[in-house]
Design a protein around this motif. Structure first.
Motif, PDB file in Angstrom:
ATOM      1  N   ASN A 117     -11.155  44.744 -95.194  1.00 56.11           N
ATOM      2  CA  ASN A 117     -10.220  44.913 -94.073  1.00 56.11           C
ATOM      3  C   ASN A 117     -10.742  45.868 -92.991  1.00 56.11           C
ATOM      4  OD1 ASN A 117      -9.697  47.537 -94.994  1.00 56.11           O
ATOM      5  ND2 ASN A 117      -7.693  47.046 -95.836  1.00 56.11           N
ATOM      6  N   SER A 118     -11.995  46.301 -93.110  1.00 52.72           N
ATOM      7  CA  SER A 118     -12.475  47.293 -92.128  1.00 52.72           C
ATOM      8  C   SER A 118     -12.543  46.687 -90.723  1.00 52.72           C
ATOM      9  CB  SER A 118     -13.816  47.880 -92.554  1.00 52.72           C
ATOM     10  OG  SER A 118     -14.751  46.868 -92.765  1.00 52.72           O
ATOM     11  N   LYS A 119     -12.949  45.396 -90.607  1.00 59.19           N
ATOM     12  CA  LYS A 119     -13.004  44.760 -89.282  1.00 59.19           C
ATOM     13  C   LYS A 119     -11.575  44.561 -88.734  1.00 59.19           C
ATOM     14  CE  LYS A 119     -14.472  40.676 -86.725  1.00 59.19           C
ATOM     15  NZ  LYS A 119     -14.763  39.240 -86.766  1.00 59.19           N
ATOM     16  N   TYR A 120     -10.701  44.148 -89.621  1.00 59.40           N
ATOM     17  CA  TYR A 120      -9.289  43.946 -89.240  1.00 59.40           C
ATOM     18  C   TYR A 120      -8.686  45.253 -88.702  1.00 59.40           C
ATOM     19  CZ  TYR A 120      -4.264  43.561 -90.364  1.00 59.40           C
ATOM     20  OH  TYR A 120      -2.895  43.594 -90.319  1.00 59.40           O
TER      21      TYR A 120
ATOM     22  N   GLY B 114     -14.383  32.068 -89.930  1.00 58.94           N
ATOM     23  CA  GLY B 114     -15.464  31.535 -89.092  1.00 58.94           C
ATOM     24  C   GLY B 114     -15.953  32.517 -88.038  1.00 58.94           C
ATOM     25  N   GLY B 115     -15.407  33.754 -88.030  1.00 56.85           N
ATOM     26  CA  GLY B 115     -15.948  34.777 -87.138  1.00 56.85           C
ATOM     27  C   GLY B 115     -14.971  35.351 -86.120  1.00 56.85           C
ATOM     28  N   ALA B 116     -13.833  34.694 -85.894  1.00 57.26           N
ATOM     29  CA  ALA B 116     -12.868  35.233 -84.911  1.00 57.26           C
ATOM     30  C   ALA B 116     -12.252  36.524 -85.444  1.00 57.26           C
ATOM     31  CB  ALA B 116     -11.758  34.206 -84.660  1.00 57.26           C
ATOM     32  N   ASP B 117     -11.843  37.413 -84.536  1.00 55.42           N
ATOM     33  CA  ASP B 117     -11.068  38.560 -85.013  1.00 55.42           C
ATOM     34  C   ASP B 117      -9.594  38.172 -85.030  1.00 55.42           C
ATOM     35  OD1 ASP B 117      -9.841  39.136 -82.500  1.00 55.42           O
ATOM     36  OD2 ASP B 117     -11.481  40.463 -81.903  1.00 55.42           O
ATOM     37  N   THR B 118      -8.751  39.088 -85.488  1.00 58.22           N
ATOM     38  CA  THR B 118      -7.333  38.747 -85.710  1.00 58.22           C
ATOM     39  C   THR B 118      -6.608  38.373 -84.403  1.00 58.22           C
ATOM     40  OG1 THR B 118      -5.244  39.713 -86.449  1.00 58.22           O
ATOM     41  CG2 THR B 118      -6.938  41.253 -85.921  1.00 58.22           C
TER      42      THR B 118
ATOM     43  N   LEU C  89       3.758  32.170 -92.111  1.00 58.17           N
ATOM     44  CA  LEU C  89       2.687  32.174 -93.120  1.00 58.17           C
ATOM     45  C   LEU C  89       1.664  31.053 -92.898  1.00 58.17           C
ATOM     46  CD1 LEU C  89       1.485  33.327 -95.730  1.00 58.17           C
ATOM     47  CD2 LEU C  89       3.090  31.893 -97.010  1.00 58.17           C
ATOM     48  N   MET C  90       2.135  29.832 -92.592  1.00 60.06           N
ATOM     49  CA  MET C  90       1.177  28.728 -92.442  1.00 60.06           C
ATOM     50  C   MET C  90       0.222  28.998 -91.285  1.00 60.06           C
ATOM     51  SD  MET C  90       1.828  26.790 -94.942  1.00 60.06           S
ATOM     52  CE  MET C  90       2.557  28.061 -95.979  1.00 60.06           C
ATOM     53  N   ASN C  91       0.771  29.516 -90.189  1.00 62.29           N
ATOM     54  CA  ASN C  91      -0.113  29.831 -89.051  1.00 62.29           C
ATOM     55  C   ASN C  91      -1.015  31.021 -89.360  1.00 62.29           C
ATOM     56  OD1 ASN C  91       0.598  27.764 -87.266  1.00 62.29           O
ATOM     57  ND2 ASN C  91       2.520  28.817 -86.797  1.00 62.29           N
ATOM     58  N   LYS C  92      -0.534  31.961 -90.191  1.00 59.06           N
ATOM     59  CA  LYS C  92      -1.411  33.072 -90.573  1.00 59.06           C
ATOM     60  C   LYS C  92      -2.582  32.537 -91.399  1.00 59.06           C
ATOM     61  CE  LYS C  92      -0.627  36.448 -93.667  1.00 59.06           C
ATOM     62  NZ  LYS C  92      -0.124  37.687 -94.296  1.00 59.06           N
ATOM     63  N   ILE C  93      -2.336  31.562 -92.251  1.00 58.50           N
ATOM     64  CA  ILE C  93      -3.439  30.970 -93.030  1.00 58.50           C
ATOM     65  C   ILE C  93      -4.411  30.264 -92.079  1.00 58.50           C
ATOM     66  CG2 ILE C  93      -4.063  29.319 -94.832  1.00 58.50           C
ATOM     67  CD1 ILE C  93      -1.331  29.933 -96.172  1.00 58.50           C
ATOM     68  N   ARG C  94      -3.864  29.568 -91.063  1.00 55.24           N
ATOM     69  CA  ARG C  94      -4.753  28.959 -90.060  1.00 55.24           C
ATOM     70  C   ARG C  94      -5.581  30.037 -89.358  1.00 55.24           C
ATOM     71  NH1 ARG C  94       0.101  25.606 -88.786  1.00 55.24           N
ATOM     72  NH2 ARG C  94      -0.378  23.515 -89.538  1.00 55.24           N
ATOM     73  N   ALA C  95      -4.924  31.164 -89.050  1.00 52.90           N
ATOM     74  CA  ALA C  95      -5.632  32.263 -88.366  1.00 52.90           C
ATOM     75  C   ALA C  95      -6.709  32.853 -89.283  1.00 52.90           C
ATOM     76  CB  ALA C  95      -4.640  33.344 -87.940  1.00 52.90           C
ATOM     77  N   TYR C  96      -6.399  33.003 -90.554  1.00 50.01           N
ATOM     78  CA  TYR C  96      -7.397  33.513 -91.510  1.00 50.01           C
ATOM     79  C   TYR C  96      -8.599  32.564 -91.568  1.00 50.01           C
ATOM     80  CZ  TYR C  96      -4.569  37.290 -93.659  1.00 50.01           C
ATOM     81  OH  TYR C  96      -3.867  38.445 -93.910  1.00 50.01           O
ATOM     82  N   ASN C  97      -8.304  31.252 -91.510  1.00 48.03           N
ATOM     83  CA  ASN C  97      -9.401  30.275 -91.537  1.00 48.03           C
ATOM     84  C   ASN C  97     -10.326  30.475 -90.337  1.00 48.03           C
ATOM     85  OD1 ASN C  97     -10.166  27.185 -90.535  1.00 48.03           O
ATOM     86  ND2 ASN C  97     -10.516  27.599 -92.699  1.00 48.03           N
ATOM     87  N   LEU C  98      -9.733  30.719 -89.166  1.00 45.94           N
ATOM     88  CA  LEU C  98     -10.547  30.986 -87.970  1.00 45.94           C
ATOM     89  C   LEU C  98     -11.305  32.300 -88.130  1.00 45.94           C
ATOM     90  CD1 LEU C  98      -7.993  29.879 -85.219  1.00 45.94           C
ATOM     91  CD2 LEU C  98     -10.106  28.696 -85.859  1.00 45.94           C
ATOM     92  N   GLN C  99     -10.650  33.282 -88.763  1.00 46.33           N
ATOM     93  CA  GLN C  99     -11.329  34.576 -88.987  1.00 46.33           C
ATOM     94  C   GLN C  99     -12.504  34.409 -89.962  1.00 46.33           C
ATOM     95  OE1 GLN C  99      -8.379  37.678 -89.911  1.00 46.33           O
ATOM     96  NE2 GLN C  99      -6.983  36.641 -88.537  1.00 46.33           N
TER      97      GLN C  99
END
Ligand SMILES: Nc1nc2c(ncn2[C@@H]2O[C@H](COP(=O)(O)OP(=O)(O)OP(=O)(O)O)[C@@H](O)[C@H]2O)c(=O)[nH]1
Ligand SMILES: [Zn+2]
Length: 203
Positions: free
Chosen positions: A179-182, A110-114, A98-108
């Motif tokens: 969630n369409s981009k995801y 900022g524009g990154a995809d999953t 979960l903590m890394n998923k929150i980090r990943a969401y933070n990057l998303q």
């Protein structure tokens, strides 16, 4: 992989009463749950779902993904059939936690995809290992599945350890503007079969 059966109980839900089976993955301490309905050990194909934990989607009503909608639809489908099994696998964030998923969401945010977000954090796009299912399936006597999934890797993994996939049933629910981009990234980079959903988006 050492996954041991711990205990079972009844679990009444809004769709009906399931039997809940608890399993412990000894090495990691992860606690997996399978909800079954009806006789799943009679050798006939079982309507089944391998659901990977998504706290945000399953419990916190997130619209960033489709997990909560899929979870509800799978339980409703099993209840409608009166027979089936939902594996609730503690593979949060496709295995990064979960903590890394929150980090990943933070990057998303900022524009990154999953996929890019996972890679920027030093992880693979999908770190899940479905081998944990093997002892649980064996314990429950399930040898053949009608699998609710859009993910061909789940089909392959199960077939790889001798489970017959009698049918793959799409599970396309919950498309929304968040969630369409995801979902497009899942279809484009992770091989998910989401044709109807993209059609729906285009309509
Ligand atoms: N790392 C990461 N994990 C995510 C993200 N969004 C959802 N997840 C996790 O992805 C898992 C669900 O995987 P999905 O790719 O949505 O779907 P699937 O299980 O592969 O396929 P289906 O069987 O069709 O649902 C859950 O463990 C979620 O916590 C994200 O942006 N980053
Ligand atoms: Zn999710």
């Amino acid at each position: 992989m050492a996954v041991i059966y711990i205990a079972s109980s009844q679990l009444p839900t809004q769709w009906g009463t399931f039997t809940m089976h608890g399993f412990l993955e000894e090495e990691s301490g992860k606690e997996h749950v399978v909800l079954t309905m009806g006789d799943v050990a009679d050798g006939e194909p079982v309507l089944g779902r391998l659901h990977s934990e998504c706290l945000t989607g399953d419990a916190l009503f997130s619209l960033r993904c489709d997990c909560g909608f899929q979870l509800e639809a799978a339980l409703a489908a099993i209840a409608a059939e009166g027979r089936g099994a939902l594996f609730y696998l503690r593979q949060e964030g496709r295995g990064i936690g979960l903590m890394n998923k929150i980090r990943a969401y933070n990057l998303q945010d900022g524009g990154a995809d999953t996929v890019e977000a996972n890679e920027q954090l030093g992880f693979g796009a999908d770190q899940r290992d479905y081998a944990i299912c093997q002892p649980m399936l064996a314990h429950l006597g399930i040898t053949s599945l009608k699998l609710l999934t859009n993910n061909p890797r789940k089909v392959k993994a199960l077939e790889g350890f001798g489970i017959e996939i009698a049918q793959r049933l799409p599970l396309q629910f919950g498309l929304n503007p968040h969630n369409s981009k995801y979902l497009a990234t899942k279809a484009g980079k992770l091989g998910h079969m989401l044709g109807n959903m993209h059609q729906a988006e285009a309509d």
